[in-house]
Design a protein around this motif. Sequence first.
Motif, mmCIF file in Angstrom:
data_model
loop_
_atom_site.group_PDB
_atom_site.id
_atom_site.type_symbol
_atom_site.label_atom_id
_atom_site.label_comp_id
_atom_site.label_asym_id
_atom_site.label_seq_id
_atom_site.Cartn_x
_atom_site.Cartn_y
_atom_site.Cartn_z
ATOM 1 N N ASP A 150 0.816 -1.223 0.000
ATOM 2 C CA ASP A 150 0.000 0.000 0.000
ATOM 3 C C ASP A 150 0.847 1.268 0.000
ATOM 4 O O ASP A 150 0.299 2.377 -0.049
ATOM 5 C CB ASP A 150 -0.900 0.040 1.250
ATOM 6 C CG ASP A 150 -1.874 -1.110 1.318
ATOM 7 O OD1 ASP A 150 -2.440 -1.468 0.267
ATOM 8 O OD2 ASP A 150 -2.083 -1.649 2.429
ATOM 9 N N ALA B 183 -6.070 0.618 7.006
ATOM 10 C CA ALA B 183 -6.492 1.145 5.715
ATOM 11 C C ALA B 183 -7.994 0.955 5.618
ATOM 12 O O ALA B 183 -8.527 -0.084 6.006
ATOM 13 C CB ALA B 183 -5.801 0.395 4.581
ATOM 14 N N VAL C 244 -7.841 0.987 -1.797
ATOM 15 C CA VAL C 244 -7.673 1.814 -0.606
ATOM 16 C C VAL C 244 -8.412 3.133 -0.805
ATOM 17 O O VAL C 244 -8.221 3.835 -1.798
ATOM 18 C CB VAL C 244 -6.187 2.070 -0.311
ATOM 19 C CG1 VAL C 244 -6.035 3.061 0.849
ATOM 20 C CG2 VAL C 244 -5.473 0.764 0.022
#
Length: 207
Positions: free
Chosen positions: A39, A86, A94
């Motif tokens: 991420d 997240a 996300v």
Amino acid sequence: MTREFSTEPALPAGAIAGSPQPELAADGGLVLRPWDDADAPVFLAAYQDPAIRRWHTRRPASEDAVRAWFEGYRRDWEGERGGHWAIAAADGEVLGRIALRGMDFDDGLAVCAYWVLPAARGARVASRALRALSAWALDDIGFHRLELDHSTRNEASCRVALASGYAWEGTKRSAAVHDDGRHDMHLHARVRDDAGRFGPPKAPSAS
């Protein structure tokens, strides 16, 4: 040195660190999940958004810095200092970030923080995530009081807090530094036994 108290801690040591950080379901198919190193690009890109930069002065400078933050998040969980998630859509995209920081097991307190990416704004992503995190922290883990604060100029964050059951408790004068100087901060809080006692959270009075 052994600490002595006249009362028992609100939460016992090990209340969260004894198990892996959970994924939490929120309304509308949202999932709150621990951050993964994959991420890092989207997390770094979030801090290029002018709105996020306006309200968050601590910002990562590189993907390596983001991954170092993520490692700190994992240590926070293991040390029972905080949890960082997240906010993701059902397909894994996300949409934002939410955290529970400054965990105080003696008094049963913690502090919430959040942001949402530009493409996800206007869809109640932050309020749905905050309600899910609050229910887990208050009902499942046993925290007694959750707080959050935001600049008095951040009307969107104020709406999220009120929509999620966080009553406005007052203004902390000159309490935080932003890029354009010091800001007064609104303090909101939600207490485990609020339901049925106080009615809808009140909005800040006009200044």
